[in-house]
Motif scaffolding. Structure first.
Motif, PDB file in Angstrom:
ATOM      1  N   GLU A   3      11.884  56.122  -9.222  1.00  0.00           N
ATOM      2  CA  GLU A   3      12.527  54.579  -9.659  1.00  0.00           C
ATOM      3  C   GLU A   3      11.867  54.285 -10.163  1.00  0.00           C
ATOM      4  OE1 GLU A   3      12.687  51.114  -6.115  1.00  0.00           O
ATOM      5  OE2 GLU A   3      12.050  52.895  -5.450  1.00  0.00           O
ATOM      6  N   LEU A   4      10.661  54.442 -10.775  1.00  0.00           N
ATOM      7  CA  LEU A   4       9.850  53.057 -11.803  1.00  0.00           C
ATOM      8  C   LEU A   4      10.050  53.802 -13.195  1.00  0.00           C
ATOM      9  CD1 LEU A   4       7.759  51.234 -12.715  1.00  0.00           C
ATOM     10  CD2 LEU A   4       6.146  52.269 -11.996  1.00  0.00           C
ATOM     11  N   ARG A   5      10.209  54.766 -13.499  1.00  0.00           N
ATOM     12  CA  ARG A   5      10.427  55.396 -14.535  1.00  0.00           C
ATOM     13  C   ARG A   5      11.948  54.627 -14.908  1.00  0.00           C
ATOM     14  NH1 ARG A   5       9.624  61.178 -16.898  1.00  0.00           N
ATOM     15  NH2 ARG A   5       8.256  60.609 -15.737  1.00  0.00           N
ATOM     16  N   GLU A   6      12.561  54.989 -14.776  1.00  0.00           N
ATOM     17  CA  GLU A   6      14.281  54.001 -13.997  1.00  0.00           C
ATOM     18  C   GLU A   6      14.087  52.458 -15.016  1.00  0.00           C
ATOM     19  OE1 GLU A   6      18.017  54.292 -14.052  1.00  0.00           O
ATOM     20  OE2 GLU A   6      17.059  55.331 -14.784  1.00  0.00           O
ATOM     21  N   GLN A   7      12.874  52.031 -13.346  1.00  0.00           N
ATOM     22  CA  GLN A   7      13.181  50.849 -14.029  1.00  0.00           C
ATOM     23  C   GLN A   7      12.771  50.432 -15.587  1.00  0.00           C
ATOM     24  OE1 GLN A   7      10.349  48.857 -11.546  1.00  0.00           O
ATOM     25  NE2 GLN A   7      11.978  48.859  -9.247  1.00  0.00           N
ATOM     26  N   ILE A   8      11.869  50.997 -16.138  1.00  0.00           N
ATOM     27  CA  ILE A   8      11.575  50.899 -16.863  1.00  0.00           C
ATOM     28  C   ILE A   8      12.456  51.062 -18.606  1.00  0.00           C
ATOM     29  CG2 ILE A   8       9.776  51.894 -19.392  1.00  0.00           C
ATOM     30  CD1 ILE A   8       7.408  52.401 -16.595  1.00  0.00           C
ATOM     31  N   ARG A   9      13.254  52.441 -18.418  1.00  0.00           N
ATOM     32  CA  ARG A   9      14.233  52.244 -18.618  1.00  0.00           C
ATOM     33  C   ARG A   9      14.904  51.255 -19.151  1.00  0.00           C
ATOM     34  NH1 ARG A   9      19.168  53.820 -19.011  1.00  0.00           N
ATOM     35  NH2 ARG A   9      19.536  53.897 -16.177  1.00  0.00           N
ATOM     36  N   GLU A  10      15.771  51.219 -17.759  1.00  0.00           N
ATOM     37  CA  GLU A  10      16.491  49.455 -17.661  1.00  0.00           C
ATOM     38  C   GLU A  10      15.979  48.323 -18.413  1.00  0.00           C
ATOM     39  OE1 GLU A  10      17.632  49.520 -13.661  1.00  0.00           O
ATOM     40  OE2 GLU A  10      18.740  51.765 -13.416  1.00  0.00           O
ATOM     41  N   THR A  11      14.553  48.414 -18.194  1.00  0.00           N
ATOM     42  CA  THR A  11      13.958  47.016 -18.569  1.00  0.00           C
ATOM     43  C   THR A  11      14.310  46.953 -20.386  1.00  0.00           C
ATOM     44  OG1 THR A  11      13.002  46.624 -16.809  1.00  0.00           O
ATOM     45  CG2 THR A  11      12.040  45.707 -19.219  1.00  0.00           C
ATOM     46  N   ILE A  12      13.561  48.145 -21.225  1.00  0.00           N
ATOM     47  CA  ILE A  12      14.116  48.833 -22.592  1.00  0.00           C
ATOM     48  C   ILE A  12      15.219  48.961 -23.052  1.00  0.00           C
ATOM     49  CG2 ILE A  12      14.053  50.523 -24.242  1.00  0.00           C
ATOM     50  CD1 ILE A  12      11.986  51.747 -22.785  1.00  0.00           C
ATOM     51  N   GLU A  13      16.575  48.596 -22.357  1.00  0.00           N
ATOM     52  CA  GLU A  13      17.665  49.234 -22.242  1.00  0.00           C
ATOM     53  C   GLU A  13      17.937  47.821 -22.084  1.00  0.00           C
ATOM     54  OE1 GLU A  13      19.935  51.449 -20.365  1.00  0.00           O
ATOM     55  OE2 GLU A  13      19.370  53.166 -21.280  1.00  0.00           O
ATOM     56  N   ARG A  14      17.901  47.275 -21.610  1.00  0.00           N
ATOM     57  CA  ARG A  14      18.104  45.708 -20.912  1.00  0.00           C
ATOM     58  C   ARG A  14      17.645  44.221 -22.219  1.00  0.00           C
ATOM     59  NH1 ARG A  14      16.794  44.578 -16.588  1.00  0.00           N
ATOM     60  NH2 ARG A  14      15.327  43.032 -17.283  1.00  0.00           N
ATOM     61  N   GLU A  15      16.081  44.403 -22.088  1.00  0.00           N
ATOM     62  CA  GLU A  15      15.343  43.425 -23.290  1.00  0.00           C
ATOM     63  C   GLU A  15      16.135  43.620 -24.706  1.00  0.00           C
ATOM     64  OE1 GLU A  15      14.346  41.316 -22.051  1.00  0.00           O
ATOM     65  OE2 GLU A  15      14.481  41.423 -19.910  1.00  0.00           O
ATOM     66  N   PRO A  16      16.254  42.940 -25.571  1.00  0.00           N
ATOM     67  CA  PRO A  16      16.685  42.929 -27.166  1.00  0.00           C
ATOM     68  C   PRO A  16      14.800  43.386 -27.577  1.00  0.00           C
ATOM     69  CG  PRO A  16      17.600  41.121 -26.190  1.00  0.00           C
ATOM     70  CD  PRO A  16      16.912  41.305 -24.777  1.00  0.00           C
ATOM     71  N   VAL A  17      14.074  42.532 -27.124  1.00  0.00           N
ATOM     72  CA  VAL A  17      12.394  42.901 -27.489  1.00  0.00           C
ATOM     73  C   VAL A  17      11.780  43.268 -26.549  1.00  0.00           C
ATOM     74  CG1 VAL A  17      11.522  42.617 -29.167  1.00  0.00           C
ATOM     75  CG2 VAL A  17      12.870  41.910 -30.003  1.00  0.00           C
ATOM     76  N   ILE A  18      10.934  44.094 -26.623  1.00  0.00           N
ATOM     77  CA  ILE A  18       9.955  43.848 -24.972  1.00  0.00           C
ATOM     78  C   ILE A  18       8.877  44.911 -25.623  1.00  0.00           C
ATOM     79  CG2 ILE A  18      10.852  46.388 -23.983  1.00  0.00           C
ATOM     80  CD1 ILE A  18      10.051  44.574 -21.807  1.00  0.00           C
ATOM     81  N   ALA A  19       7.376  43.885 -25.037  1.00  0.00           N
ATOM     82  CA  ALA A  19       6.460  44.918 -25.601  1.00  0.00           C
ATOM     83  C   ALA A  19       6.141  44.909 -24.362  1.00  0.00           C
ATOM     84  CB  ALA A  19       5.864  43.597 -26.576  1.00  0.00           C
ATOM     85  N   PHE A  20       5.027  46.378 -24.291  1.00  0.00           N
ATOM     86  CA  PHE A  20       4.726  46.545 -22.998  1.00  0.00           C
ATOM     87  C   PHE A  20       3.015  46.944 -23.524  1.00  0.00           C
ATOM     88  CE2 PHE A  20       9.067  48.566 -22.173  1.00  0.00           C
ATOM     89  CZ  PHE A  20       8.470  48.520 -20.800  1.00  0.00           C
ATOM     90  N   VAL A  21       1.965  45.830 -22.703  1.00  0.00           N
ATOM     91  CA  VAL A  21       0.978  45.148 -23.338  1.00  0.00           C
ATOM     92  C   VAL A  21       0.265  45.037 -22.348  1.00  0.00           C
ATOM     93  CG1 VAL A  21       1.779  43.876 -25.024  1.00  0.00           C
ATOM     94  CG2 VAL A  21       1.338  42.449 -22.597  1.00  0.00           C
ATOM     95  N   LYS A  22      -1.425  45.632 -22.601  1.00  0.00           N
ATOM     96  CA  LYS A  22      -2.241  44.974 -21.587  1.00  0.00           C
ATOM     97  C   LYS A  22      -2.463  43.483 -21.510  1.00  0.00           C
ATOM     98  CE  LYS A  22      -4.936  49.122 -22.695  1.00  0.00           C
ATOM     99  NZ  LYS A  22      -6.178  50.207 -23.196  1.00  0.00           N
ATOM    100  N   GLY A  23      -2.097  43.043 -19.651  1.00  0.00           N
ATOM    101  CA  GLY A  23      -1.788  41.758 -19.783  1.00  0.00           C
ATOM    102  C   GLY A  23      -0.629  41.250 -19.860  1.00  0.00           C
ATOM    103  N   THR A  24      -0.825  39.821 -20.154  1.00  0.00           N
ATOM    104  CA  THR A  24       0.813  38.733 -20.227  1.00  0.00           C
ATOM    105  C   THR A  24       1.318  37.981 -21.628  1.00  0.00           C
ATOM    106  OG1 THR A  24      -0.060  37.201 -19.234  1.00  0.00           O
ATOM    107  CG2 THR A  24       0.829  38.824 -18.170  1.00  0.00           C
ATOM    108  N   HIS A  25       2.304  38.095 -22.183  1.00  0.00           N
ATOM    109  CA  HIS A  25       2.352  37.620 -23.120  1.00  0.00           C
ATOM    110  C   HIS A  25       1.550  35.954 -23.370  1.00  0.00           C
ATOM    111  CE1 HIS A  25       5.142  34.748 -20.656  1.00  0.00           C
ATOM    112  NE2 HIS A  25       4.529  33.751 -21.379  1.00  0.00           N
ATOM    113  N   GLU A  26       1.012  35.453 -21.941  1.00  0.00           N
ATOM    114  CA  GLU A  26       0.217  34.299 -22.257  1.00  0.00           C
ATOM    115  C   GLU A  26      -1.009  34.351 -22.716  1.00  0.00           C
ATOM    116  OE1 GLU A  26       1.447  32.810 -18.087  1.00  0.00           O
ATOM    117  OE2 GLU A  26       2.465  32.126 -18.724  1.00  0.00           O
TER     118      GLU A  26
END
Length: 131
Positions: A3-26
């Motif tokens: 389920e988590l891998r599917e959420q990640i895949r959907e997020t990658i497909e949905r978001e035009p630009v996505i960064a998987f990071v340690k922390g947040t954009h802030e």
């Protein structure tokens, strides 16, 4: 697929630009994560960020999906662009803007908005935020 891998895949497909990071954009908790986000900012790209730190399974499932072992991981138009060094080099050479244009058209030039997208498993109460 989990389920988590599917959420990640959907997020990658949905978001035009996505960064998987340690922390947040802030608040990045890793120099490489900060450098990747700064590279996106340097070209004015809007992006979403996913913090991989709250749940170790996020990093594990992401790496299994992308075949890329390290964090950060930046995706544009569903395609893995790379980590901090690659994204920074692409920004410096002008190729990041070209890649954004190629994948997203001119729509990515919309003011550099940033947000954090939470992901989680059943053990973690965070769920994928509606886009």
């Amino acid at each position: 697929m989990s389920e988590l891998r599917e959420q990640i895949r959907e997020t990658i497909e949905r978001e035009p630009v996505i960064a998987f990071v340690k922390g947040t954009h802030e608040q990045a908790y890793c120099g490489n994560s900060e450098r990747a986000m700064q590279a996106l900012r340097s070209v004015g790209a809007s992006f979403a960020a996913v913090d991989v730190l709250p749940d170790p399974a996020i990093r594990q499932e992401l790496s299994a999906l992308s075949n890329w072992p390290t964090i950060p991981q930046v995706f544009v138009g569903g395609e893995l662009i790379g980590g901090a060094d690659i994204v920074q080099a692409l920004a410096a050479s002008g190729e990041l803007e070209s890649k954004l244009d190629e994948k997203l058209g001119g729509g990515w030039r919309n003011g550099g908005a940033e947000r954090t997208v939470p992901l989680g498993t059943h053990a973690n109460p965070l769920r994928l935020a509606p886009g």
